[in-house]
Motif scaffolding. Structure first.
Motif, short mmCIF file in Angstrom:
data_model
loop_
_atom_site.label_atom_id
_atom_site.label_comp_id
_atom_site.label_asym_id
_atom_site.label_seq_id
_atom_site.Cartn_x
_atom_site.Cartn_y
_atom_site.Cartn_z
N GLY A 1 0.70 -1.23 -0.14
CA GLY A 1 0.20 -0.01 -0.18
C GLY A 1 1.03 1.14 -0.16
O GLY A 1 1.95 1.19 -0.01
N GLN A 2 0.29 2.35 0.13
CA GLN A 2 0.74 3.69 0.10
C GLN A 2 0.23 4.61 1.22
O GLN A 2 -0.84 4.62 1.47
CB GLN A 2 1.11 4.17 -0.96
N ALA A 3 1.29 5.30 1.94
CA ALA A 3 0.61 6.32 2.93
C ALA A 3 -0.19 5.63 4.09
O ALA A 3 -1.12 6.37 4.28
CB ALA A 3 0.02 7.65 2.18
N GLY A 4 0.02 4.39 4.36
CA GLY A 4 -0.69 3.81 5.37
C GLY A 4 -2.06 3.36 4.88
O GLY A 4 -2.57 2.73 5.81
N VAL A 5 -2.29 3.28 3.81
CA VAL A 5 -3.49 2.73 3.38
C VAL A 5 -3.21 1.31 2.24
O VAL A 5 -2.16 1.58 1.59
CB VAL A 5 -4.26 3.82 2.30
N GLY A 6 -3.87 0.27 2.53
CA GLY A 6 -3.64 -0.85 1.91
C GLY A 6 -3.93 -0.81 0.61
O GLY A 6 -4.81 0.23 0.03
N PRO A 7 -3.43 -1.57 -0.32
CA PRO A 7 -3.64 -1.64 -1.74
C PRO A 7 -5.47 -2.07 -1.90
O PRO A 7 -5.90 -2.52 -1.20
CB PRO A 7 -3.01 -2.70 -2.28
N GLY A 8 -5.80 -1.37 -2.96
CA GLY A 8 -7.37 -1.36 -3.04
C GLY A 8 -7.76 -2.77 -3.80
O GLY A 8 -6.85 -3.33 -4.36
N GLU A 9 -9.02 -3.14 -3.73
CA GLU A 9 -9.57 -4.49 -4.23
C GLU A 9 -9.16 -4.22 -5.81
O GLU A 9 -9.03 -5.35 -6.37
CB GLU A 9 -10.98 -4.41 -4.25
N GLU A 10 -9.31 -3.20 -6.70
CA GLU A 10 -9.00 -3.18 -7.85
C GLU A 10 -7.63 -3.62 -8.38
O GLU A 10 -7.26 -4.36 -9.17
CB GLU A 10 -9.44 -1.89 -8.70
N GLN A 11 -6.78 -2.90 -7.56
CA GLN A 11 -5.32 -3.36 -7.49
C GLN A 11 -4.95 -4.60 -7.31
O GLN A 11 -4.25 -5.20 -8.13
CB GLN A 11 -4.48 -2.32 -6.52
N VAL A 12 -5.35 -5.17 -6.24
CA VAL A 12 -5.35 -6.45 -5.96
C VAL A 12 -5.79 -7.47 -7.05
O VAL A 12 -5.17 -8.43 -7.50
CB VAL A 12 -6.07 -7.06 -4.70
N GLU A 13 -6.95 -7.52 -7.63
CA GLU A 13 -7.61 -7.83 -8.68
C GLU A 13 -6.58 -8.04 -9.80
O GLU A 13 -6.48 -9.08 -10.53
CB GLU A 13 -9.08 -7.81 -9.04
N GLN A 14 -6.39 -6.89 -10.35
CA GLN A 14 -5.48 -6.73 -11.48
C GLN A 14 -4.10 -7.36 -11.21
O GLN A 14 -3.54 -8.16 -12.29
CB GLN A 14 -5.10 -5.17 -11.65
N SER A 15 -3.40 -7.46 -9.97
CA SER A 15 -2.35 -8.03 -9.95
C SER A 15 -2.45 -9.63 -9.94
O SER A 15 -1.54 -10.34 -10.25
CB SER A 15 -1.70 -7.72 -8.53
N LEU A 16 -3.56 -9.95 -9.39
CA LEU A 16 -3.74 -11.57 -9.36
C LEU A 16 -4.09 -11.95 -10.77
O LEU A 16 -3.34 -13.12 -11.25
CB LEU A 16 -5.04 -11.99 -8.50
N ARG A 17 -4.72 -11.11 -11.68
CA ARG A 17 -4.93 -11.49 -12.96
C ARG A 17 -3.34 -11.54 -13.70
O ARG A 17 -3.12 -12.46 -14.66
CB ARG A 17 -5.70 -10.57 -13.82
N TYR A 18 -2.48 -10.69 -13.29
CA TYR A 18 -1.06 -10.74 -13.75
C TYR A 18 -0.36 -11.88 -13.44
O TYR A 18 0.24 -12.58 -14.27
CB TYR A 18 -0.50 -9.28 -13.43
N MET A 19 -0.48 -12.52 -12.37
CA MET A 19 0.11 -13.39 -11.79
C MET A 19 -0.09 -14.72 -12.54
O MET A 19 0.42 -15.31 -12.99
CB MET A 19 -0.08 -13.47 -10.18
N VAL A 20 -1.56 -14.81 -12.60
CA VAL A 20 -2.43 -16.02 -13.13
C VAL A 20 -1.78 -16.02 -14.55
O VAL A 20 -1.49 -16.91 -15.35
CB VAL A 20 -3.83 -15.90 -13.34
N GLU A 21 -1.76 -14.83 -15.51
CA GLU A 21 -1.14 -15.00 -16.95
C GLU A 21 0.17 -15.32 -16.82
O GLU A 21 0.81 -15.94 -17.68
CB GLU A 21 -1.56 -13.51 -17.32
N GLY A 22 0.94 -14.78 -16.06
CA GLY A 22 2.26 -14.91 -15.74
C GLY A 22 2.69 -16.61 -15.86
O GLY A 22 3.63 -17.31 -16.30
#
Length: 139
Positions: free
Chosen positions: A94-115
């Motif tokens: 996250g940034q500035a004390g705030v965790g990653p948002g759900e959209e960022q998490v979902e996009q990153s999981l899709r990137y991992m699956v594709e990788g």
């Protein structure tokens, strides 16, 4: 995440918990499968426990605080009724004390699956069912 030698799942949890900003750990559980259009020789090798490729079967994200141990994560993965052989892990900060948002998490999981599907796994940690860190490279 800062650079520290990660030799076990516990090292990963400790490092994630020490970060100044909230973390999400991303997990993709995989199992071996035969490629489409496989040959009889490939099928024989696969039946003997060799060959094939790793295919994603389950994805999940957790905060480090939601995880008590590797054994607890394995037990939870079994409740999803999916067998798996290799678990790939990435961390999302996250940034500035705030965790990653759900959209960022979902996009990153899709990137991992594709990788994983395309063999680009060198940037992920990989663990077997016993919690041993695996050394994999791009295939």
């Amino acid at each position: 995440m800062s650079q520290m030698s990660i030799e076990s799942f516990d090292d990963l949890l400790l490092l994630a918990r020490q970060q100044p900003d909230p973390q999400r750990l991303l997990f993709v559980f995989t199992q071996p499968e035969l490629p489409e259009g496989h040959t009889a020789e490939q099928a024989e090798r696969f039946a003997a426990g060799a060959g094939g490729h790793l295919a994603p079967v389950v994805c999940v994200d957790k905060t480090p605080e939601e995880l008590s141990s590797f054994a607890a994560l394995v037990e939870e993965s079994q409740q999803a009724a999916q067998d798996w052989v290799v678990m790939f892990v990435a961390a999302l900060s996250g940034q500035a004390g705030v965790g990653p948002g759900e959209e960022q998490v979902e996009q990153s999981l899709r990137y991992m699956v594709e990788g994983i599907r395309t063999g680009r796994v060198a940037s992920f940690l990989a663990f077997d069912r016993q919690g041993s860190l695996l050394q994999l490279s791009n295939g």
